[in-house]
Enzyme design. Sequence first.
Site, PDB file in Angstrom:
ATOM      1  CG  ASP A 240      -2.077  -0.968   1.076  1.00 17.80           C
ATOM      2  OD1 ASP A 240      -2.110  -1.713   0.069  1.00 17.80           O
ATOM      3  OD2 ASP A 240      -2.929  -1.003   1.976  1.00 17.80           O
TER       4      ASP A 240
ATOM      5  NE  ARG B 141      -1.032   4.415  13.895  1.00 14.15           N
ATOM      6  CZ  ARG B 141      -0.472   3.473  13.149  1.00 14.15           C
ATOM      7  NH1 ARG B 141       0.850   3.473  12.950  1.00 14.15           N
ATOM      8  NH2 ARG B 141      -1.212   2.530  12.617  1.00 14.15           N
TER       9      ARG B 141
ATOM     10  CG  ASP C 131      -4.113   4.437  13.103  1.00 12.08           C
ATOM     11  OD1 ASP C 131      -4.063   4.730  14.322  1.00 12.08           O
ATOM     12  OD2 ASP C 131      -4.059   3.275  12.697  1.00 12.08           O
TER      13      ASP C 131
ATOM     14  CB  SER D  64      -6.932  -4.231   8.798  1.00 13.16           C
ATOM     15  OG  SER D  64      -6.177  -3.076   9.033  1.00 13.16           O
TER      16      SER D  64
END
Lengths: 405, 405, 405, 405
Positions: free
Chosen positions: B16, B96, B125, B179
Amino acid sequence: MSSVNKVVLAYSGGLDTSVIVRWLQETYGCEVVTFTADIGQGEEVEPARAKAEALGVKEIYIDDLREEFARDYVFPMFRANAIYEGEYLLGTSIARPLIAKRLIEIANETGADAISHGATGKGNDQVRFELGAYALKPGVKVIAPWREWDLTSRETLMAYCEKHNIPVDFNKKKKSPYSMDANLLHISYEGGVLEEPWAEAEEDMWRWSVSPENAPDAPEYIEVSFEKGDIVAINGEAMSPATVMETLNTLGGKHGIGRLDIVENRYVGMKSRGCYETPAGTIMIKAHRAIESITLDREVAHLKDSLMPKYAELVYNGYWWSPERIMLQKAIDESQTNVNGDVRLKLYKGSVSAVGRRSEQSLFDEKIATFEDDAGAYDQKDAEGFIKLNALRMRIAAQKGRKLF
Amino acid sequence: MSSVNKVVLAYSGGLDTSVIVRWLQETYGCEVVTFTADIGQGEEVEPARAKAEALGVKEIYIDDLREEFARDYVFPMFRANAIYEGEYLLGTSIARPLIAKRLIEIANETGADAISHGATGKGNDQVRFELGAYALKPGVKVIAPWREWDLTSRETLMAYCEKHNIPVDFNKKKKSPYSMDANLLHISYEGGVLEEPWAEAEEDMWRWSVSPENAPDAPEYIEVSFEKGDIVAINGEAMSPATVMETLNTLGGKHGIGRLDIVENRYVGMKSRGCYETPAGTIMIKAHRAIESITLDREVAHLKDSLMPKYAELVYNGYWWSPERIMLQKAIDESQTNVNGDVRLKLYKGSVSAVGRRSEQSLFDEKIATFEDDAGAYDQKDAEGFIKLNALRMRIAAQKGRKLF
Amino acid sequence: MSSVNKVVLAYSGGLDTSVIVRWLQETYGCEVVTFTADIGQGEEVEPARAKAEALGVKEIYIDDLREEFARDYVFPMFRANAIYEGEYLLGTSIARPLIAKRLIEIANETGADAISHGATGKGNDQVRFELGAYALKPGVKVIAPWREWDLTSRETLMAYCEKHNIPVDFNKKKKSPYSMDANLLHISYEGGVLEEPWAEAEEDMWRWSVSPENAPDAPEYIEVSFEKGDIVAINGEAMSPATVMETLNTLGGKHGIGRLDIVENRYVGMKSRGCYETPAGTIMIKAHRAIESITLDREVAHLKDSLMPKYAELVYNGYWWSPERIMLQKAIDESQTNVNGDVRLKLYKGSVSAVGRRSEQSLFDEKIATFEDDAGAYDQKDAEGFIKLNALRMRIAAQKGRKLF
Amino acid sequence: MSSVNKVVLAYSGGLDTSVIVRWLQETYGCEVVTFTADIGQGEEVEPARAKAEALGVKEIYIDDLREEFARDYVFPMFRANAIYEGEYLLGTSIARPLIAKRLIEIANETGADAISHGATGKGNDQVRFELGAYALKPGVKVIAPWREWDLTSRETLMAYCEKHNIPVDFNKKKKSPYSMDANLLHISYEGGVLEEPWAEAEEDMWRWSVSPENAPDAPEYIEVSFEKGDIVAINGEAMSPATVMETLNTLGGKHGIGRLDIVENRYVGMKSRGCYETPAGTIMIKAHRAIESITLDREVAHLKDSLMPKYAELVYNGYWWSPERIMLQKAIDESQTNVNGDVRLKLYKGSVSAVGRRSEQSLFDEKIATFEDDAGAYDQKDAEGFIKLNALRMRIAAQKGRKLF
């Protein structure tokens, strides 16, 4: 010492409260009414009648309060997900206000002007009994023998028994080195070797649950059903609140679930080490969190979480019978309107896991949550504006030179 | 579309983000700087270099951030006992802000005017990356390809790869239907069959821990040592923060500890089902609560508990880099001054229990807590006045006719 | 642009919303329903009918919502003593959810699929209108012309009017340099010279109150009576909620009461300077605090105070129609059961002071509070135990060497 | 009665504490050390020396603590905007911890094993003195004569004076029917006719301020300057903390500012009516809110507001010397880093209004806040996404049939 005519005593039938009966009669020259309740402690309460009679008590109350306890005390508290200091499920705390209320009701019925209990002057229970009593009957006299008398050692107590012909075979269960308290929600242990917080509790202390090591080698799955935040059925079978708890205690105990070993902060100011077995409660809170996770609005859930520590503190400290607890309860109960549905749980060697949850009132929306194409249910571009406006105050600050590290 | 000269991309080396490299080059005609970090996800990061080079990237950053992540992000958060919605240990959330900070630092170093990431427009996110980026560099341009492009199906993505010569063998790990996200603190799973909250997660989904059923049949005891609220040693061996976490992940994973299956509320407004493995974190929070139980003042502990939901919400929602999180952190860090000592833990088939705790700063006072004679350390008669004044407001209310039920 | 059949517009009859009528007709080719409400803004609403008719509107709603506004919005909010950021009485915020609800009700009655309003894209009002609309009718389309059109300057707007034959004499009140909003609770001013926070507002800006300097030289005393937290009579005369507010606005305005000049934080992220006149509200909150001071339990009062900032934030941010506001309201309303009685107030040159309060539900107990001999109502010796146990945790800490400075 | 060697008494030089000196000498046969402090009460402290000497006191401490009081107690508290029960500025509460600390310091210096004070057993001050004392010197003995002796009427007190040759002309100021307390922050009145909450305080009770009616007919404008949340200059003139307070007391008193008449809830459980004059404090809190309004981040401001009631309760209840107050102070002080700048205030007949505020650290951004064209500083279209995602959870709920009314 103010004059007392009649006193209602929370009477277990054990040695200590039997001594208290006699001591009250002697010290205050008053009539004693005994009150013994079955709140699920797992011991017969009827034998207390003969013991009280032997002590000359004329008015003897023996009540089965298990359903009331589960329905009006334990269940409302679990709607709040109440946990004290991150761990303790408030098993002792929640039983005291019910006892306090019954003591006062009986005082009103029998024309008593005082109540009495066998809790020590160092613990939380005296506070819980007495705050409840004062809140419900402000003029009541409270007699707390452990704060008054001089029978503070085993020897003086035995001497008192001998002198007053109190049979000491009452004392069998006291061979335990632990101070214990039990009801439908839990059994607790304090004292003995637990007074050293570094020492591990001995395996033979635990009474309600097998050790995880001795639990079945295969997991067991159960399904619990909720209505307005309360469990109303297990594995599809409708049950009363007390039966729900008894059933879950059996299931949890079998799988070694609900043991806890903590140091907690008492309301009276010291730290104390306690061990607890709360099989049903441990399962209930896991299941309740799970059903709430799909039926509660996010902000309602977060508001509940922010109120919970206060609610738990109120229950722990003995303020069940207070206007502030009732005010919080209104908000909590309002939040439970749609907390209906089923939770599937896995019980295994000391653990309970939620593995499935479903509800006709579910707010989980697969079409929106999916990582797959959602056919326009959610416009990802909305996220940009959402983030930008949420960031605006911080961007302005940074532009004006504010630093975050 | 505003003009962009150079963009720093959070680059995993996977398919990705490799597509994103090319798409950024094509769409914005800009230079792409890649940034790949080892935060303990358990995959080599060095291979990302060759992949980035193959895509024509000239400035490639590959950092080992494990220690910084554990020390400056995970550990401070655990001082707060942060749990989101009663269950989630914030494993993704806490990584993050570190990525956001490094993206901005690299943008500043390389003179880039934009950053980019591979997070979708439906998740948390994107918010966490972008709030952090805006807070640290208010004029930065953020490019979120998943909110912009039309490569929203596997087919269009594959077609794009073919057209732009992006090797699709990148895609091996994507054979998983889930995921996933991993770092030192946890691995998470979303999507696939989990989108049905009633369905149990499949056993072969879990990657870091054995199932409790397959865990050793004998418990294992460990001892962890704290300084100022952080674990600094395991079984007496001093360790760096990242090593503490790696060690506890191994121990926890071996004993099936730290699996969680929940439905949570995303900041962007929908509910989502997630499964998490957090072996070290599950042990850490249990141990931290235990050491706090003997070293924290009661009211400090309760104040921390009342602030915790807000703190956890801030971390979850992406406000690590905000003045309000920093303000709370000051209070939390202040509370940890004396949180020193050792905790003994039992690990067994999915459970972690605290069985002992000790500290030179312990506030546990055996002389006062004891049920035995305390030689006058505590005057039980004080309890009467304590209760009476605490009850006074309720007694007055009752005397004036207020009813509590 | 998605297709719209019929849109309900919050229509003031002023120039801006008249332009919006035409713009909606032109841009969306849809029918426009106008809704004009009297919420106490002090202007006739009936003239809006002819103006709407002139614009070709066929379905025209003109409602007198003053009583509903006072009774179901303002009064419940004042039960909470809601103040935003320490100063703002939420005058604009509390009117929006009522407008949102009526827009949706009218949409449902007229079969409209959209609503529209004249709020800008920078302010809070768009959020309040739209959150309410979405919460009550989730599929509704919202059209916010100020976020869409290009009529962003006075010149382009005038050109549009000329082109579409919209009479610009609508515009009289717009000679004011301020952006104003009024309802029973307040009138607000923003913009113009107020955009410089250091500049003092000009005296001729204020419209509802005389300046304190020009207020009467003699104070005026009034008496307000409460039932369940709401004012039901003034000077002994029973009044409806809206009449209470009108009466207090007159009284307060006469004495220069209720002016406020602040910088506040908007939900959309920026700071903004606003001036407000809230004569009735300023009197109401003072009186409500006073009647609560003798009728609320202490802990209930403190719990309310701790919840208030959250409640005020919800109202300010537009979450009136949210389950969390309703949950809080349950708790607040519960607290008001005994908030009955009278308050005597002094109004004088900009100030309102409570000088007396009485209630049949008063918890003030002269016998206990007195500094004179209380004949044993309170045992001063209880204080010693109260203090000692409250101090215990800190004494133990000090004994173990903890330092507080 | 435990043995006492030497006791440090908080000695005002008035009749009551003079009686206490003698009573302590008689009752405990111990040496008495007197401690008299100038904390801005507006009376000479030096005369206390001769009075103490006359009573045979050998160790006499007379301290000017005004700067310490303003700097280390009042100012930190005002950073929190602390208000108890919505109205009370904590004037008495904040002075007690300083007295407690000095008592303990003097006890340590003089080798005293006890402290004593003249506060009654019904009030908050005993709690504040004693919690502080125990927290700072856990083994200290506290003697509270009003809780012990039988001199509970004026007559018995006078008889004691006569018997022990204590001159009763000490008693001049006691002609007031009110119990008063004063320091730099306020003067308070309790008792007398105030014990009837419906009765208005008499005009001649107030001592520090003119009535608003007698204040000047023209307003006065002043400018105060802040650094890190504290006032450091008035009208451009730099001043010490105590001088700031004295100056503002003069200004406020001249304009009739800072009178308050309330019923409050004491920590010991009863309600009490108090009147207060707090001229400087009333100006300070208004000014502090104003400077915060342009320099604080929104979420920091809201977090402060949510913590404030807890902070104020801690100060009121006597927990200044507690780890939880210190923990909160850390967060509050952190928030004040950028609270710098000037506020312009209007003082007029009992009111203080903020009419201007400016700061080099201002977060007010005219370009973004303006209602005029902002040249792209803010993209109004961002608001749509912001609103839509904030509404999402409520839309989903409504789509699934949830009702809000």
